[in-house]
Design a protein around this motif. Structure first.
Motif, PDB file in Angstrom:
ATOM      1  N   ASP A  26       0.811  -1.219   0.000  1.00 45.01           N
ATOM      2  CA  ASP A  26       0.000   0.000   0.000  1.00 45.01           C
ATOM      3  C   ASP A  26       0.843   1.267   0.000  1.00 45.01           C
ATOM      4  OD1 ASP A  26      -2.310  -1.517   0.081  1.00 45.01           O
ATOM      5  OD2 ASP A  26      -2.403  -1.518   2.277  1.00 45.01           O
ATOM      6  N   ALA A  27       2.161   1.140  -0.133  1.00 45.22           N
ATOM      7  CA  ALA A  27       3.046   2.299  -0.013  1.00 45.22           C
ATOM      8  C   ALA A  27       3.741   2.610  -1.331  1.00 45.22           C
ATOM      9  CB  ALA A  27       4.089   2.060   1.069  1.00 45.22           C
ATOM     10  N   VAL A  28       3.929   3.900  -1.583  1.00 42.80           N
ATOM     11  CA  VAL A  28       4.754   4.369  -2.691  1.00 42.80           C
ATOM     12  C   VAL A  28       6.136   4.695  -2.125  1.00 42.80           C
ATOM     13  CG1 VAL A  28       5.125   6.229  -4.341  1.00 42.80           C
ATOM     14  CG2 VAL A  28       2.855   5.241  -4.083  1.00 42.80           C
ATOM     15  N   VAL A  29       7.187   4.239  -2.795  1.00 36.90           N
ATOM     16  CA  VAL A  29       8.553   4.374  -2.300  1.00 36.90           C
ATOM     17  C   VAL A  29       9.241   5.562  -2.967  1.00 36.90           C
ATOM     18  CG1 VAL A  29      10.786   3.254  -2.018  1.00 36.90           C
ATOM     19  CG2 VAL A  29       8.686   1.892  -1.908  1.00 36.90           C
ATOM     20  N   LEU A  30       9.616   6.551  -2.151  1.00 34.40           N
ATOM     21  CA  LEU A  30      10.393   7.700  -2.625  1.00 34.40           C
ATOM     22  C   LEU A  30      11.865   7.398  -2.403  1.00 34.40           C
ATOM     23  CD1 LEU A  30       8.270  10.632  -1.151  1.00 34.40           C
ATOM     24  CD2 LEU A  30       8.366   9.903  -3.540  1.00 34.40           C
ATOM     25  N   ARG A  31      12.637   7.380  -3.508  1.00 29.66           N
ATOM     26  CA  ARG A  31      14.043   6.989  -3.408  1.00 29.66           C
ATOM     27  C   ARG A  31      14.992   8.179  -3.535  1.00 29.66           C
ATOM     28  NH1 ARG A  31      16.819   3.672  -6.098  1.00 29.66           N
ATOM     29  NH2 ARG A  31      17.536   2.517  -4.273  1.00 29.66           N
ATOM     30  N   PHE A  32      14.722   9.090  -4.443  1.00 28.00           N
ATOM     31  CA  PHE A  32      15.602  10.239  -4.629  1.00 28.00           C
ATOM     32  C   PHE A  32      14.796  11.380  -5.221  1.00 28.00           C
ATOM     33  CE2 PHE A  32      16.000   7.575  -8.388  1.00 28.00           C
ATOM     34  CZ  PHE A  32      15.805   8.465  -9.437  1.00 28.00           C
ATOM     35  N   ASP A  33      15.408  12.566  -5.244  1.00 22.01           N
ATOM     36  CA  ASP A  33      14.739  13.781  -5.701  1.00 22.01           C
ATOM     37  C   ASP A  33      14.854  13.879  -7.215  1.00 22.01           C
ATOM     38  OD1 ASP A  33      13.500  16.183  -5.900  1.00 22.01           O
ATOM     39  OD2 ASP A  33      15.007  17.349  -4.816  1.00 22.01           O
ATOM     40  N   GLY A  34      13.741  13.799  -7.902  1.00 21.32           N
ATOM     41  CA  GLY A  34      13.712  13.921  -9.352  1.00 21.32           C
ATOM     42  C   GLY A  34      12.339  14.406  -9.788  1.00 21.32           C
ATOM     43  N   TRP A  35      12.263  15.002 -10.968  1.00 21.07           N
ATOM     44  CA  TRP A  35      10.995  15.620 -11.398  1.00 21.07           C
ATOM     45  C   TRP A  35       9.868  14.605 -11.480  1.00 21.07           C
ATOM     46  CZ3 TRP A  35       8.299  14.172 -15.755  1.00 21.07           C
ATOM     47  CH2 TRP A  35       8.973  13.367 -16.698  1.00 21.07           C
ATOM     48  N   ASP A  36      10.192  13.353 -11.798  1.00 24.48           N
ATOM     49  CA  ASP A  36       9.149  12.330 -11.910  1.00 24.48           C
ATOM     50  C   ASP A  36       9.194  11.350 -10.738  1.00 24.48           C
ATOM     51  OD1 ASP A  36      11.548  11.124 -12.558  1.00 24.48           O
ATOM     52  OD2 ASP A  36      10.688   9.854 -14.122  1.00 24.48           O
ATOM     53  N   ARG A  37       9.939  11.697  -9.681  1.00 15.27           N
ATOM     54  CA  ARG A  37      10.066  10.798  -8.523  1.00 15.27           C
ATOM     55  C   ARG A  37       9.416  11.406  -7.281  1.00 15.27           C
ATOM     56  NH1 ARG A  37      12.862   5.929  -9.333  1.00 15.27           N
ATOM     57  NH2 ARG A  37      13.520   5.891 -11.517  1.00 15.27           N
ATOM     58  N   THR A  38       8.383  12.206  -7.497  1.00 16.98           N
ATOM     59  CA  THR A  38       7.671  12.821  -6.384  1.00 16.98           C
ATOM     60  C   THR A  38       6.293  12.195  -6.232  1.00 16.98           C
ATOM     61  OG1 THR A  38       6.631  14.553  -7.727  1.00 16.98           O
ATOM     62  CG2 THR A  38       8.845  14.996  -6.889  1.00 16.98           C
ATOM     63  N   ILE A  39       5.612  12.587  -5.173  1.00 12.61           N
ATOM     64  CA  ILE A  39       4.192  12.292  -4.986  1.00 12.61           C
ATOM     65  C   ILE A  39       3.503  13.636  -4.863  1.00 12.61           C
ATOM     66  CG2 ILE A  39       2.467  11.306  -3.426  1.00 12.61           C
ATOM     67  CD1 ILE A  39       4.613   9.327  -2.494  1.00 12.61           C
ATOM     68  N   ASN A  40       2.389  13.811  -5.556  1.00 12.64           N
ATOM     69  CA  ASN A  40       1.720  15.103  -5.427  1.00 12.64           C
ATOM     70  C   ASN A  40       0.211  14.977  -5.563  1.00 12.64           C
ATOM     71  OD1 ASN A  40       0.835  15.837  -8.316  1.00 12.64           O
ATOM     72  ND2 ASN A  40       3.016  15.325  -8.614  1.00 12.64           N
ATOM     73  N   VAL A  41      -0.455  15.952  -4.974  1.00  5.86           N
ATOM     74  CA  VAL A  41      -1.880  16.177  -5.207  1.00  5.86           C
ATOM     75  C   VAL A  41      -2.010  17.641  -5.605  1.00  5.86           C
ATOM     76  CG1 VAL A  41      -2.291  16.678  -2.761  1.00  5.86           C
ATOM     77  CG2 VAL A  41      -4.206  16.087  -4.250  1.00  5.86           C
ATOM     78  N   ARG A  42      -2.821  17.922  -6.628  1.00  6.48           N
ATOM     79  CA  ARG A  42      -2.907  19.302  -7.090  1.00  6.48           C
ATOM     80  C   ARG A  42      -4.227  19.538  -7.815  1.00  6.48           C
ATOM     81  NH1 ARG A  42       0.287  16.627 -10.948  1.00  6.48           N
ATOM     82  NH2 ARG A  42       0.043  17.377 -13.101  1.00  6.48           N
ATOM     83  N   ASP A  43      -4.362  20.781  -8.282  1.00  8.02           N
ATOM     84  CA  ASP A  43      -5.566  21.200  -8.990  1.00  8.02           C
ATOM     85  C   ASP A  43      -6.786  21.185  -8.073  1.00  8.02           C
ATOM     86  OD1 ASP A  43      -6.780  22.234 -11.191  1.00  8.02           O
ATOM     87  OD2 ASP A  43      -7.309  20.304 -12.073  1.00  8.02           O
ATOM     88  N   PHE A  44      -6.621  21.781  -6.881  1.00 13.88           N
ATOM     89  CA  PHE A  44      -7.754  21.887  -5.964  1.00 13.88           C
ATOM     90  C   PHE A  44      -7.781  23.268  -5.327  1.00 13.88           C
ATOM     91  CE2 PHE A  44      -4.295  20.288  -3.261  1.00 13.88           C
ATOM     92  CZ  PHE A  44      -4.389  21.092  -2.142  1.00 13.88           C
ATOM     93  N   ARG A  45      -8.921  23.631  -4.819  1.00 12.46           N
ATOM     94  CA  ARG A  45      -9.109  24.869  -4.062  1.00 12.46           C
ATOM     95  C   ARG A  45      -9.804  24.528  -2.761  1.00 12.46           C
ATOM     96  NH1 ARG A  45      -9.104  29.619  -7.574  1.00 12.46           N
ATOM     97  NH2 ARG A  45      -8.804  28.965  -9.744  1.00 12.46           N
ATOM     98  N   LEU A  46      -9.221  24.948  -1.662  1.00  9.71           N
ATOM     99  CA  LEU A  46      -9.868  24.743  -0.375  1.00  9.71           C
ATOM    100  C   LEU A  46     -10.972  25.782  -0.207  1.00  9.71           C
ATOM    101  CD1 LEU A  46      -6.648  24.046   1.677  1.00  9.71           C
ATOM    102  CD2 LEU A  46      -8.444  22.401   1.133  1.00  9.71           C
ATOM    103  N   PRO A  47     -12.103  25.391   0.370  1.00  6.74           N
ATOM    104  CA  PRO A  47     -13.245  26.323   0.434  1.00  6.74           C
ATOM    105  C   PRO A  47     -13.047  27.508   1.361  1.00  6.74           C
ATOM    106  CG  PRO A  47     -13.725  24.278   1.602  1.00  6.74           C
ATOM    107  CD  PRO A  47     -12.449  24.056   0.877  1.00  6.74           C
ATOM    108  N   ASN A  48     -12.119  27.405   2.336  1.00  9.84           N
ATOM    109  CA  ASN A  48     -11.937  28.480   3.306  1.00  9.84           C
ATOM    110  C   ASN A  48     -10.455  28.736   3.557  1.00  9.84           C
ATOM    111  OD1 ASN A  48     -14.815  28.997   4.357  1.00  9.84           O
ATOM    112  ND2 ASN A  48     -14.614  26.768   4.582  1.00  9.84           N
ATOM    113  N   ASP A  49     -10.102  30.020   3.746  1.00 11.75           N
ATOM    114  CA  ASP A  49      -8.755  30.361   4.180  1.00 11.75           C
ATOM    115  C   ASP A  49      -8.563  29.888   5.614  1.00 11.75           C
ATOM    116  OD1 ASP A  49      -8.759  31.669   1.790  1.00 11.75           O
ATOM    117  OD2 ASP A  49      -8.520  33.686   2.614  1.00 11.75           O
TER     118      ASP A  49
END
Length: 846
Positions: free
Chosen positions: A230-253
């Protein structure tokens, strides 16, 4: 119109006081000084010869009110006291002759300085860190001051009143800041509901993978990373070696929690060697197939490379580093960078609190652990079989907005009541409520009692807005903004009654004390004591209490950062290809080491001479690996005894100092020597002569010319030798530390600075101008310990400069000398030094 009134209202006149006119001592000048200058100085600095383009008959007029002349006279005192003038081969004055001239010059400088000092009261504006802390303590919010310009430094510190000017642009920024502060601090309506969005990164590795929350389809990208259960393994810093969530807006500051469930896998040395051997064997097999005649060379390379993995310290891995980046409106910012210490069996739950706005956002996770790229490993580092620290991310989530109470504390601090009560009041009651809110806020913001007239002036702003139909909460913003833009808030105002000097009143003293130790406003207890008029009698108790308070960490950071030059760390970092062991984690650690060392000495009442030489260091695991000190585990800083043959202890051995005094590609004995003179001995070596130039990058006829050899040729120039003879020995003694602050025994001339067997051995011997000889950093520390007077004078002068918010002059030196004498005869620790500064007449007098 209101904004223009605020700006015009900032034009404060300086309070002019009476002064005694300075009268030059013509008789002493003609009787004692002119004959001395004629006999001992004019041959080199007269009409026929002008060494250094300086003439005693033109550049030394009997005018100590002229700043240029005063500076020249000060230089004369320095060279006479240091015995560097007249030159050794010229006629020498007697001790009595020198003393008489120096005493006369000093007395004239003191009289002129005292005359000038009483001509004006300099108001000191809060610098931006003090502003940030004051808003935190006054309003209760963490306000971002990065939009303010950096404050200029004077005499080494950025809280110097003479340098902290206020331009119309800065005034506009303060007005905008006041509005944003209230936007953040005041709320209306019901508490926003708390959301919790969880993301499972193993669910997909492309932007087509989405999860739906609150009618939004968020991208969840697990990157080009290995999946383990159930885990994603991060091994080193690279443009395609990240995990991200994006394209969202939180409803409140508001403030949100980013929560990550993670585990760390750290290979041991045997696993590193086994993995490397597999790569090396594959390469050897390929080489043997393509070029069997080179078998001997191939096998030698195989053995040498494998030995690198067996012995090099860089493979004594620490925990992996999780870097968390928040993206708001297209602007990324690092909100967390920490060791992951959870295990496969006992995962770690990491929480990071950060503010979000209801604009397009994203979160990115990566493994920022850096392994130096060496010739032996760079080609295999990105391979999936290369053994390196890994982060296994099970899931991550965002929760918020988080409030400890509703309305939040900031709202209650400002309005003193709930937001719904004020809107239902009648006009008379509203006015009384507004006066109470304004008066209470003004007393805290101005850090003193306020008059009814002052409150009435600000109340008029509320009344005008209210009569125009604005609701209570909107109308009350105007007087609060006016207070936050007032010089009575922005400045540490200390009024004058027309006399030359006076004692601070208790409220002024409370502010001076709190901005010294907390870089912020006085708290309720300090103001309560000031109200009784007994603060001067309770200074010792209040100082001890304030140093125990967590807010005193601001003193540690702001004073040590500027005294030791820590803000320059990273400005010109060691070149990555020459010093691959220098990485972001190390850079952060060396700054924190210097702060933690200062804090440890202060909190434990240790001898101040530990700054010069100590038998302990205050380090974390990253620095333990870099310094070669074993068995230091964890990213927290703690005092560790210095092992035998590890040349550390004291500020001159700390990597922060050693990197800022290098130029990125090589060491600089001149910069290091200058740093020691200015920050340990309190001696200003002065500016280099015009067109002195830098040391040559190469020396003709010498294939492997060391920095020392190149500098030796440079200092043979007559115009350079005078300063270098004082500076260079202090820097030569530190040559065993390379430009990244790592210990070395040879200067490397191999590929990318590698040290080869026949490279020159470091010569760290030194000889001072007075004939004192010593070798290396250990010898340097012994010499510096013998100069206790100079160091104590240095740290006392710098701390007094910081405490007063102004440059020290020669008239202040008797106070400095008295404090130094008290330290030497009583307690030579930080708390006692601070106590003596606060007790001094300079600190308690305007």
């Amino acid at each position: 119109m209101l904004r223009m009134c605020f700006i015009i209202g900032m034009m404060l006149p300086l309070a002019v006081t009476a002064q005694d006119a300075f009268v030059a001592d013509t008789q002493g000048y003609q009787q004692d000084v002119v004959p001395f200058l004629t006999a001992y100085c004019q041959a080199c600095h007269g009409a026929e010869v002008q060494e250094g383009e300086f003439r005693v008959d033109q550049n030394l007029p009997n005018d100590f009110l002229d700043l240029a002349s005063k500076q020249h006279w000060s230089e004369v005192v320095d060279v006479l006291n240091s015995h560097s003038m007249p030159p050794e081969d010229e006629k020498q004055p007697s001790v009595d002759e020198v003393a008489k001239v120096v005493d006369w010059i000093t007395s004239q400088m003191v009289k002129a300085e005292l005359s000038r000092r009483d001509s004006a009261i300099v108001l000191r504006r809060m610098n931006r860190q003090e502003y940030k802390n004051t808003i935190r303590d006054l309003v209760g919010i963490d306000f971002d001051v990065s939009g303010f310009p950096e404050d200029p430094m004077a005499d080494g510190f950025d809280n110097n009143g003479n340098a902290l000017t206020l331009s119309p642009l800065l005034m506009e920024l303060y007005l905008n800041a006041a509005e944003r502060i209230l936007d953040q601090a005041l709320v209306s309506g019901e508490q926003p509901p708390v959301l919790k969005w969880r993301f499972e990164p193993e669910s997909g590795d492309s932007d087509r993978n989405r999860v739906e929350y609150d009618d939004q389809r968020l991208i969840v990208n697990g990157g080009n990373n290995r999946v383990e259960g159930d885990a994603v393994v991060l091994r080193f810093d690279g443009w395609d070696r990240t995990i991200n969530v994006r394209d969202f807006r939180l409803p409140n500051d508001g403030e949100y929690i980013i929560r990550i469930k993670a585990r760390a896998v750290v290979p041991n040395r045997n696993e590193v060697v086994a993995a490397a051997q597999e790569y090396l064997q594959e390469r050897l097999d390929k080489q043997m197939q393509e070029n069997p005649k080179g078998e001997k060379y191939h096998r030698n390379a195989f053995d040498e490379n494998l030995e690198h993995f067996r012995t090099n310290r860089i493979y004594d891995y620490g925990p992996p580093r999780l870097k968390v980046v928040k993206n708001l409106g297209g602007t990324p910012s690092v909100v967390g960078d920490m060791d992951v210490t959870g295990t496969i069996d006992e995962p770690q739950l990491i929480e990071i609190r950060t503010n979000f706005k209801s604009i397009k956002a994203g979160i990115t996770l990566n493994n920022s652990y850096s392994i130096p790229k060496e010739l032996e490993n760079f080609w295999m580092q990105t391979g999936d079989k290369f053994a390196r620290p890994e982060i296994w991310v099970d899931w991550f989530e965002i929760e918020g907005p988080m409030y400890a109470s509703w309305p939040p504390e900031s709202h209650a601090r400002l309005l003193l009541t709930s937001p719904n009560t004020s809107s239902s009041l009648k006009d008379t009651a509203k006015n009384e409520a507004a006066k109470e809110v304004i008066g209470t806020f003004m007393k805290r913001a101005y850090r003193r009692p306020v008059s009814s007239a002052e409150v009435a002036e600000k109340f008029e702003l509320f009344k005008q807005a209210s009569e125009q139909g604005q609701e209570f909460q909107q109308a009350i913003r105007l007087p609060i903004i006016a207070v936050l833009a007032s010089p009575k808030f922005l400045y540490l105002t200390e009024s004058s009654d027309g006399s030359k000097r006076r004692k601070l009143d208790d409220y002024e003293l409370a502010s001076r004390l709190s901005y010294f130790l907390w870089s912020s406003m006085p708290d309720d207890e300090l103001l309560a004591v000031a109200k009784t008029g007994q603060l001067k009698n309770e200074l010792k108790q209040q100082t001890a209490r304030m140093l125990r308070d967590p807010k005193s960490a601001e003193f540690v950071i702001n004073f040590s950062d500027q005294w030791l030059g820590l803000r320059a760390v990273g400005a010109n970092p060691p070149a990555e290809d020459l010093y691959p062991k220098y990485d972001r984690h190390l850079e952060v650690s060396i700054i924190e080491e210097a702060r933690a060392f200062f804090d440890h000495i202060m909190r434990n009442d240790l001898d101040l001479m530990n700054f010069v030489s100590s038998d302990f260091v205050v380090i974390n695991e990253r620095l333990g690996r870099f310094y070669g000190i074993p068995d230091v585990r964890g990213d927290h800083f703690r005092a560790v005894p210095v092992p035998q043959n590890v040349h550390r202890g004291g500020v001159v051995t700390q990597a922060a100092m050693l990197t800022i005094t290098s130029n990125g590609t090589r060491t600089s004995p001149v910069k290091r020597g200058t740093w020691v003179m200015k920050n340990v001995l309190g001696i200003d070596p002065g500016l280099p002569v015009a067109n002195a130039g830098d040391i040559a990058p190469k020396v003709p006829g010498i294939d492997k010319a060391t920095v020392r050899q190149r500098l030796q040729i440079h200092r043979e120039l007559a115009q350079c030798a005078r300063c270098h003879n004082n500076i260079d020995p202090l820097g030569f003694a530190l040559e065993n530390f390379n430009a990244a602050g790592e210990w070395r025994s040879q200067e490397g001339f191999g590929y990318k600075g590698r040290i080869n067997e026949n490279d020159p051995v470091i010569d760290a011997s030194a000889k001072m101008i007075d004939g004192t000889e010593f070798v290396g950093v250990d010898g340097l520390r012994e010499v510096l310990l013998q100069k206790e007077d100079l160091f104590l004078n240095c740290i006392t002068s710098k701390m007094l400069t910081y405490a007063l918010g102004r440059e020290l002059g020669i008239a202040d030196q008797p106070v400095v000398k008295k404090i130094v004498n008290d330290l030497q005869s009583d307690q030579r620790n930080m708390a006692y030094l601070i106590e003596k500064i606060i007790e001094s007449d300079l600190f308690q007098t305007k």
